[in-house]
Design a protein around this motif. Structure first.
Motif, PDB file in Angstrom:
ATOM      1  N   GLY A 197       0.811  -1.201   0.461  1.00  0.00           N
ATOM      2  CA  GLY A 197       0.149   0.291   0.207  1.00  0.00           C
ATOM      3  C   GLY A 197       0.735   0.944   0.296  1.00  0.00           C
ATOM      4  O   GLY A 197       2.146   1.332   0.097  1.00  0.00           O
ATOM      5  N   GLY A 198       0.046   2.765   0.489  1.00  0.00           N
ATOM      6  CA  GLY A 198       0.615   3.820  -0.197  1.00  0.00           C
ATOM      7  C   GLY A 198       0.892   4.320   1.197  1.00  0.00           C
ATOM      8  O   GLY A 198      -0.025   4.286   2.347  1.00  0.00           O
ATOM      9  N   THR A 199       1.972   5.159   1.623  1.00  0.00           N
ATOM     10  CA  THR A 199       1.945   5.728   2.374  1.00  0.00           C
ATOM     11  C   THR A 199       1.284   7.210   1.974  1.00  0.00           C
ATOM     12  O   THR A 199       0.524   7.538   1.032  1.00  0.00           O
ATOM     13  N   VAL A 200       0.757   7.475   3.307  1.00  0.00           N
ATOM     14  CA  VAL A 200       0.030   9.076   3.012  1.00  0.00           C
ATOM     15  C   VAL A 200       1.130   9.635   4.724  1.00  0.00           C
ATOM     16  O   VAL A 200       0.636   9.876   5.204  1.00  0.00           O
ATOM     17  N   GLU A 201       1.256  11.149   3.389  1.00  0.00           N
ATOM     18  CA  GLU A 201       1.583  11.909   4.429  1.00  0.00           C
ATOM     19  C   GLU A 201       0.822  13.579   4.967  1.00  0.00           C
ATOM     20  O   GLU A 201       0.667  14.191   3.746  1.00  0.00           O
ATOM     21  N   PRO A 202       0.203  13.634   5.906  1.00  0.00           N
ATOM     22  CA  PRO A 202      -0.633  15.187   6.192  1.00  0.00           C
ATOM     23  C   PRO A 202      -0.480  15.932   5.689  1.00  0.00           C
ATOM     24  O   PRO A 202       0.837  16.502   6.408  1.00  0.00           O
ATOM     25  N   ILE A 203      -0.954  16.744   5.244  1.00  0.00           N
ATOM     26  CA  ILE A 203      -0.427  18.070   5.364  1.00  0.00           C
ATOM     27  C   ILE A 203      -1.352  19.300   5.908  1.00  0.00           C
ATOM     28  O   ILE A 203      -0.467  20.159   6.756  1.00  0.00           O
ATOM     29  N   SER A 287      -0.367  21.428   9.150  1.00  0.00           N
ATOM     30  CA  SER A 287      -0.335  22.898   9.391  1.00  0.00           C
ATOM     31  C   SER A 287      -1.549  22.035  10.246  1.00  0.00           C
ATOM     32  O   SER A 287      -2.975  21.197   9.935  1.00  0.00           O
ATOM     33  N   THR A 288      -2.111  22.643  11.604  1.00  0.00           N
ATOM     34  CA  THR A 288      -3.192  21.749  12.942  1.00  0.00           C
ATOM     35  C   THR A 288      -4.579  21.948  12.252  1.00  0.00           C
ATOM     36  O   THR A 288      -5.629  21.327  12.403  1.00  0.00           O
ATOM     37  N   GLN A 289      -4.461  23.534  11.320  1.00  0.00           N
ATOM     38  CA  GLN A 289      -6.229  23.960  10.606  1.00  0.00           C
ATOM     39  C   GLN A 289      -6.101  23.896   9.565  1.00  0.00           C
ATOM     40  O   GLN A 289      -5.095  24.003   9.520  1.00  0.00           O
TER      41      GLN A 289
END
Ligand code: PMT
Length: 405
Positions: A197-203, A287-289
């Protein structure tokens, strides 16, 4: 020696027009040397008498929960324990539904639930029933649990129409049983870690950097390793697939989570197959928001993720390391570079821009490249077939390692 000498085959017969073919299956298995016992549903006895199976197998045929099994202590448990393999043929749509959902309302289905023996299922029914999404879903559930499904044949059906749903011929069914016993459990005692599977990097809380990996290639590798008897750990990034049964499954999101999960297991595994599409970069500042849409353009600063496989290559003791290379140009050269840079035993190169290869399709086209410069090229095959090839090559490496070569 007879091919099935001392092998215990439990045949579970459910009620269908093809039931008569199982008489010949039982007879052939006996001739091959197997000990054969038969369980029938009541419906099956409408098509063939239990006495027929009794004569052929020289064993009591069990039908009802509390009645027919005078020589068994607790019939379903005795039968369940007897089996080295269980063949369910013909398997009706009703049986598939019950087996998929763990329903045990007669001797046959109770025995299926009680056994730990591998199951081989030969569905046979009217085409529409076979193609009905409910039946297909149930087959998928069973296949995912490691049940071997013998595909029905296409041809004239008892109901008068022509289509898929015919029970294969007795010799073909017996061939599957012979194949089952011949199949090598050559990875028994080995621990294999597979990533997929693919990893996911949050923005920000709603957006991420991801890729198009479906997880198929890796899940098939995990399934093949399990089928060869290995203890399998599957560490998966994002994927919609149902994980194969009987593997230790770890779900991760980011490259860093994948790295930590792998490092947790690494010292105790014999091999790692890294099919996961790991994101090479992540955003420097999460960014937390939710980032608001205001400026005409924005710049996201990206920082490099750890190269997990390279780290494994540096830490490597006796583990066999298998990497993948997803390339769109200069495929073999780039793959060779990764093989050396990451200290791998072999690398599987795929041109992910080729039709029927790479991300999100059922097939792939691969080359396996070894440290000594040798290379094997494979034509387009299903990912399941290629997973077998990869596991076969991996088994050779493990054998060589254990024999000290
Ligand atoms: O999941 P599917 O839809 O079935 O698609 C299958 C696939 C295309 C994802 C698979 O066949 C494949 O090519 N996987 C490798 C994807 C990849 O990340 O390739 P790469 O060339 O960028 O990386 C080389 C190797 O290093 C890979 O084994 C990768 O897992 C590993 N890597 C990469 C980056 C990183 N930061 N850490 C790593 O460990």
């Amino acid at each position: 020696m007879n091919e099935l000498e001392n092998k215990n085959v439990l045949i579970c017969v459910t009620g269908g027009i093809a039931t008569f073919k199982i008489v010949e299956v039982a007879s052939r298995l006996k001739k091959l040397g197997a000990n054969v016992r038969v369980v029938m549903t009541k419906a099956a006895t409408e098509f063939v008498s239990p006495r027929t199976f009794q004569e052929i197998t020289r064993n009591t045929v069990a039908v009802e929960m509390f009645k027919d099994a005078a020589d068994f202590n607790v019939a379903h448990i005795t039968l369940a324990n007897f089996a080295d393999v269980v063949l369910i043929a013909p398997a009706t749509a009703n049986f598939l539904a019950k087996a998929a959902h763990g329903i045990a309302d007669d001797l046959l289905t109770t025995t299926i639930l009680a056994t730990v023996a591998p199951l081989i299922v030969a569905p046979s029914m009217n085409t529409n029933m076979f193609e009905n999404p409910a039946t297909q879903e149930n087959l998928k559930i069973l296949a995912n649990r490691g049940v071997k499904i013998i595909e029905p044949a296409t041809g004239e059906l008892a109901c008068g129409i022509s289509g898929k749903g015919r029970l294969p011929e007795p010799e073909d069914i017996c061939e599957e049983i012979v194949k089952f016993f011949a199949a090598k459990k050559d990875l028994r005692g080995k621990k294999i870690l597979v990533t997929a599977g693919g990893t996911v990097e949050p923005i920000d809380p709603v957006r991420y950097i991801g890729n198009r990996s479906s997880g198929r290639m890796g899940y098939e590798v995990a399934r093949a390793a399990r089928n060869h008897g290995a203890e399998v750990i599957l560490i998966s990034g994002r994927s919609d697939l149902e994980p194969p049964a009987n593997v230790k499954f770890v779900r991760v999101e980011t490259a860093e989570q994948m790295r930590l999960s792998i490092l947790d297991e690494y010292s105790a595994v014999d091999a790692v197959v890294m099919t996961a599409a790991v994101s090479d970069y992540r955003v420097k500042h999460f960014s937390t928001q939710k980032i608001k849409k205001s400026a005409q353009s924005i710049i996201l600063e990206l920082v490099k993720n750890p190269d997990i496989l390279k780290e494994l290559g540096n830490l490597k003791k006796s583990q066999i390391l298998v990497g993948f290379a997803a390339e769109t140009e200069n495929v073999i050269n780039y793959a060779r570079g990764k093989l050396v840079e990451k200290n791998l035993d072999f690398i599987v190169a795929n041109d992910v821009s080729a039709e029927g290869a790479g991300f999100s399709v059922d097939t792939n086209i691969i080359s396996i490249i070894y440290r000594d410069g040798k290379m094997e090229n494979f034509p387009k095959m299903t990912k399941a077939e290629l997973a077998e090839k990869i596991i076969h090559r991996l088994t050779n490496f493990l054998d060589a390692r254990f024999s000290g070569q």
